[in-house]
Design a protein around this motif. Structure first.
Motif, PDB file in Angstrom:
ATOM      1  N   ALA A 177       7.994  -4.006   2.244  1.00  0.00           N
ATOM      2  CA  ALA A 177       8.711  -2.986   1.473  1.00  0.00           C
ATOM      3  C   ALA A 177       9.879  -2.424   2.273  1.00  0.00           C
ATOM      4  O   ALA A 177      10.984  -2.262   1.741  1.00  0.00           O
ATOM      5  CB  ALA A 177       7.746  -1.866   1.066  1.00  0.00           C
ATOM      6  N   ALA A 178       9.650  -2.146   3.554  1.00  0.00           N
ATOM      7  CA  ALA A 178      10.725  -1.622   4.411  1.00  0.00           C
ATOM      8  C   ALA A 178      11.877  -2.606   4.488  1.00  0.00           C
ATOM      9  O   ALA A 178      13.051  -2.208   4.513  1.00  0.00           O
ATOM     10  CB  ALA A 178      10.186  -1.317   5.810  1.00  0.00           C
ATOM     11  N   GLY A 179      11.572  -3.900   4.496  1.00  0.00           N
ATOM     12  CA  GLY A 179      12.604  -4.926   4.502  1.00  0.00           C
ATOM     13  C   GLY A 179      13.456  -4.901   3.239  1.00  0.00           C
ATOM     14  O   GLY A 179      14.588  -5.371   3.230  1.00  0.00           O
ATOM     15  N   MET A 180      12.896  -4.337   2.185  1.00  0.00           N
ATOM     16  CA  MET A 180      13.630  -4.198   0.925  1.00  0.00           C
ATOM     17  C   MET A 180      14.302  -2.832   0.820  1.00  0.00           C
ATOM     18  O   MET A 180      14.917  -2.518  -0.196  1.00  0.00           O
ATOM     19  CB  MET A 180      12.668  -4.371  -0.258  1.00  0.00           C
ATOM     20  CG  MET A 180      12.075  -5.734  -0.387  1.00  0.00           C
ATOM     21  SD  MET A 180      10.974  -5.736  -1.834  1.00  0.00           S
ATOM     22  CE  MET A 180       9.757  -6.905  -1.315  1.00  0.00           C
TER      23      MET A 180
ATOM     24  N   ASP B 136       9.902   2.488   0.663  1.00  0.00           N
ATOM     25  CA  ASP B 136       8.611   2.726   1.301  1.00  0.00           C
ATOM     26  C   ASP B 136       7.501   2.188   0.405  1.00  0.00           C
ATOM     27  O   ASP B 136       7.734   1.766  -0.730  1.00  0.00           O
ATOM     28  CB  ASP B 136       8.412   4.204   1.638  1.00  0.00           C
ATOM     29  CG  ASP B 136       8.417   5.105   0.412  1.00  0.00           C
ATOM     30  OD1 ASP B 136       8.399   4.593  -0.720  1.00  0.00           O
ATOM     31  OD2 ASP B 136       8.432   6.326   0.597  1.00  0.00           O
ATOM     32  N   LEU B 137       6.280   2.188   0.938  1.00  0.00           N
ATOM     33  CA  LEU B 137       5.161   1.612   0.204  1.00  0.00           C
ATOM     34  C   LEU B 137       4.857   2.378  -1.082  1.00  0.00           C
ATOM     35  O   LEU B 137       4.536   1.772  -2.105  1.00  0.00           O
ATOM     36  CB  LEU B 137       3.926   1.573   1.109  1.00  0.00           C
ATOM     37  CG  LEU B 137       2.799   0.630   0.739  1.00  0.00           C
ATOM     38  CD1 LEU B 137       3.297  -0.777   0.431  1.00  0.00           C
ATOM     39  CD2 LEU B 137       1.764   0.591   1.839  1.00  0.00           C
TER      40      LEU B 137
ATOM     41  N   MET C 154       6.839   1.207  -8.438  1.00  0.00           N
ATOM     42  CA  MET C 154       7.567   0.147  -9.152  1.00  0.00           C
ATOM     43  C   MET C 154       6.584  -0.826  -9.802  1.00  0.00           C
ATOM     44  O   MET C 154       6.777  -1.257 -10.942  1.00  0.00           O
ATOM     45  CB  MET C 154       8.497  -0.588  -8.187  1.00  0.00           C
ATOM     46  CG  MET C 154       9.653   0.257  -7.698  1.00  0.00           C
ATOM     47  SD  MET C 154      10.553  -0.497  -6.326  1.00  0.00           S
ATOM     48  CE  MET C 154      11.306  -1.896  -7.144  1.00  0.00           C
ATOM     49  N   PHE C 155       5.521  -1.169  -9.072  1.00  0.00           N
ATOM     50  CA  PHE C 155       4.489  -2.062  -9.583  1.00  0.00           C
ATOM     51  C   PHE C 155       3.858  -1.477 -10.844  1.00  0.00           C
ATOM     52  O   PHE C 155       3.733  -2.152 -11.868  1.00  0.00           O
ATOM     53  CB  PHE C 155       3.434  -2.284  -8.493  1.00  0.00           C
ATOM     54  CG  PHE C 155       2.212  -3.024  -8.947  1.00  0.00           C
ATOM     55  CD1 PHE C 155       2.225  -4.398  -9.114  1.00  0.00           C
ATOM     56  CD2 PHE C 155       1.032  -2.340  -9.189  1.00  0.00           C
ATOM     57  CE1 PHE C 155       1.089  -5.082  -9.516  1.00  0.00           C
ATOM     58  CE2 PHE C 155      -0.110  -3.007  -9.597  1.00  0.00           C
ATOM     59  CZ  PHE C 155      -0.079  -4.382  -9.757  1.00  0.00           C
TER      60      PHE C 155
END
Length: 89
Positions: free
Chosen positions: A23-26, A29-30, A36-37
């Motif tokens: 998530a951080a790479g996107m 945050d989690l 979003m999910f």
């Protein structure tokens, strides 16, 4: 949208850590990823992915068919009788 409730879940520490890195790479945050999910589930009325792998039911049925599951016993005596019968095979 106002955030006015909390969701508490228990999960494996390593899964949480790896998912947080993704998530951080996107750039999120989690908590945002999980929101979003959930929004995607609501929008599509289904999971946003196709679950893969063998389900617990499939595993149980395969175990039953392969003889890896004992038959039910009504009492301790019938359990012991069954165990002794299996040893004599």
């Amino acid at each position: 949208m106002t955030k006015d409730t909390t969701l508490t879940i228990r999960l494996n520490k390593e899964i949480k850590s790896q998912a947080a890195k993704v998530a951080a790479g996107m750039g999120i945050d989690l908590a945002t990823a999980i929101n979003m999910f959930l929004v995607q589930i609501i929008k599509t009325d289904r999971l946003p992915f196709v679950p893969t792998g063998e389900s617990e039911l499939d595993q149980s049925l395969n175990d039953e068919n392969a003889g890896r599951v004992s038959k039910p016993f009504n009492n301790a005596s019938s359990l012991l009788d069954g165990a002794l019968r299996d040893k004599s095979k």
